[in-house]
Design an enzyme around this catalytic site. Sequence first.
Site, PDB file in Angstrom:
ATOM      1  N   HIS A   1      49.659  14.868  17.106  1.00 12.48           N
ATOM      2  CA  HIS A   1      50.582  14.101  17.955  1.00 12.48           C
ATOM      3  C   HIS A   1      52.015  14.600  17.765  1.00 12.48           C
ATOM      4  O   HIS A   1      52.769  14.753  18.730  1.00 12.48           O
ATOM      5  CB  HIS A   1      50.552  12.617  17.573  1.00 12.48           C
TER       6      HIS A   1
ATOM      7  N   PHE B   1      49.322   8.154  14.347  1.00 13.03           N
ATOM      8  CA  PHE B   1      49.758   9.536  14.510  1.00 13.03           C
ATOM      9  C   PHE B   1      49.358  10.452  13.371  1.00 13.03           C
ATOM     10  O   PHE B   1      49.343  10.065  12.209  1.00 13.03           O
ATOM     11  CB  PHE B   1      51.283   9.576  14.685  1.00 13.03           C
TER      12      PHE B   1
ATOM     13  N   LYS C   1      43.117  19.858  22.362  1.00 12.60           N
ATOM     14  CA  LYS C   1      42.011  19.257  21.598  1.00 12.60           C
ATOM     15  C   LYS C   1      41.082  18.492  22.546  1.00 12.60           C
ATOM     16  O   LYS C   1      39.867  18.526  22.413  1.00 12.60           O
ATOM     17  CB  LYS C   1      42.610  18.320  20.543  1.00 12.60           C
TER      18      LYS C   1
ATOM     19  N   MET D   1      42.531  17.954  13.970  1.00 11.02           N
ATOM     20  CA  MET D   1      43.048  16.640  13.587  1.00 11.02           C
ATOM     21  C   MET D   1      42.683  15.608  14.641  1.00 11.02           C
ATOM     22  O   MET D   1      42.700  15.889  15.839  1.00 11.02           O
ATOM     23  CB  MET D   1      44.556  16.710  13.422  1.00 11.02           C
TER      24      MET D   1
ATOM     25  N   GLU E   1      49.499  15.096  12.633  1.00 10.24           N
ATOM     26  CA  GLU E   1      50.301  16.270  12.972  1.00 10.24           C
ATOM     27  C   GLU E   1      50.074  16.749  14.415  1.00 10.24           C
ATOM     28  O   GLU E   1      50.954  17.342  15.015  1.00 10.24           O
ATOM     29  CB  GLU E   1      50.015  17.416  11.999  1.00 10.24           C
TER      30      GLU E   1
ATOM     31  N   ARG F   1      40.283   9.680  14.564  1.00 14.07           N
ATOM     32  CA  ARG F   1      38.943   9.225  14.165  1.00 14.07           C
ATOM     33  C   ARG F   1      38.455   9.877  12.872  1.00 14.07           C
ATOM     34  O   ARG F   1      37.440   9.439  12.323  1.00 14.07           O
ATOM     35  CB  ARG F   1      37.939   9.471  15.292  1.00 14.07           C
TER      36      ARG F   1
HETATM   37  P1  AMP Z   1      45.187  10.208  21.387  1.00 17.94           P
HETATM   38  O1  AMP Z   1      46.176   9.377  20.622  1.00 17.94           O
HETATM   39  O2  AMP Z   1      43.982  10.585  20.577  1.00 17.94           O
HETATM   40  O3  AMP Z   1      44.870   9.660  22.747  1.00 17.94           O
HETATM   41  O4  AMP Z   1      45.904  11.609  21.660  1.00 17.94           O
HETATM   42  C1  AMP Z   1      47.160  11.665  22.281  1.00 17.94           C
HETATM   43  C2  AMP Z   1      47.459  13.099  22.625  1.00 17.94           C
HETATM   44  O5  AMP Z   1      47.433  13.891  21.447  1.00 17.94           O
HETATM   45  C3  AMP Z   1      46.429  13.710  23.582  1.00 17.94           C
HETATM   46  O6  AMP Z   1      47.103  14.558  24.513  1.00 17.94           O
HETATM   47  C4  AMP Z   1      45.554  14.507  22.654  1.00 17.94           C
HETATM   48  O7  AMP Z   1      44.933  15.611  23.283  1.00 17.94           O
HETATM   49  C5  AMP Z   1      46.576  14.988  21.654  1.00 17.94           C
HETATM   50  N1  AMP Z   1      45.933  15.378  20.399  1.00 17.94           N
HETATM   51  C6  AMP Z   1      45.051  14.663  19.665  1.00 17.94           C
HETATM   52  N2  AMP Z   1      44.646  15.385  18.606  1.00 17.94           N
HETATM   53  C7  AMP Z   1      45.276  16.577  18.671  1.00 17.94           C
HETATM   54  C8  AMP Z   1      45.278  17.758  17.870  1.00 17.94           C
HETATM   55  N3  AMP Z   1      44.542  17.852  16.772  1.00 17.94           N
HETATM   56  N4  AMP Z   1      46.057  18.796  18.265  1.00 17.94           N
HETATM   57  C9  AMP Z   1      46.813  18.713  19.387  1.00 17.94           C
HETATM   58  N5  AMP Z   1      46.865  17.634  20.181  1.00 17.94           N
HETATM   59  C10 AMP Z   1      46.100  16.584  19.834  1.00 17.94           C
END
Ligand code: AMP
Length: 291
Positions: free
Chosen positions: A44, A40, A156, A191, A42, A194
């Site tokens: 998330h 996680f 994002k 953010m 910010e 990766r």
């Molecule tokens: P992930 O863990 O990368 O699959 O992301 C989980 C959720 O967090 C997804 O809905 C992403 O679009 C969202 N997310 C990832 N990075 C960001 C970010 N920088 N700002 C807002 N939401 C994000």
Amino acid sequence: MGDARGQLRIIASVSQMQAEAEAWRRAGKIIGFVPTMGYFHEGHLALMRQARERADVVVVSLFVNPTQFGANEDLSHYPRDFERDRAITESVGVDVIFFPEATTIYPPGYQTTINLAELPKPLCGVARPTHFAGVATVCCKLFNIVKPHFAVFGEKDYQQLLVVKQMAADLNLDLEIAPGPTVREPDGLAMSSRNVYLSPQERAQAVWLSRSLAIAADLVAEGETCRDRVIATVWETIRVQPLANIDYVELRRVPDLVPAEEEPRGKHLLALAVYFGKTRLIDNRVIHFPE
Ligand code: AMP
């Protein structure tokens, strides 16, 4: 049973999660859901807080979904730190982390996939042709397990947000897909879990992804209406960064992601993907052209 607010619980079993969700629903509780792959940041947390504001019960799933990774992608290296994630999640007031094993979600004999006809094809779908089928399928399964009234997805991953919205509408899923704005580092870099892969030099140059999008958005705000000039502005700004390898820079109409006209009108997505070494970063801006 009932509202577990104030005490974070970890649930790994599908039947237990479904039973809890059913009990919350019977008790009239609003269930908010944030699907994630963990590690996680910010971004998330902002989605979790957004869910917390509207829901009686907030469930976060933490599942590095194997079916949304291609054969040569970073599934085995994807960053993981469950204890850190658990502590962070607790601080935001999440009620349950749904944390299943891969074999719980895809047991032997599993055979169903959800395929959308058009939205997964362009943008990230070119380099990742099986990615959005994996996303749509796991989201549908998670919705059936967590039974949320609404689920929050980050802008994002804008194409993902559109794919999940379309899937939910097409399959008459009884929940709302709520968007959450992109959270950025102080210098503008979106953010992402990766980002930890980036070397200091790559990290310094990666700032030009968001800057190039901001420059293009400013151009449009000042009256630029030519698709090609908007795209070229982004492309040229990133191209001069020696460690950046552009995968795509595109302008597409929202919400169907068809290519922009030469003189676009209305809401469009200016989206990019850029490699720094093996690390592939994405970013986007929604741009409103005059109607
Ligand atoms: P992930 O863990 O990368 O699959 O992301 C989980 C959720 O967090 C997804 O809905 C992403 O679009 C969202 N997310 C990832 N990075 C960001 C970010 N920088 N700002 C807002 N939401 C994000």
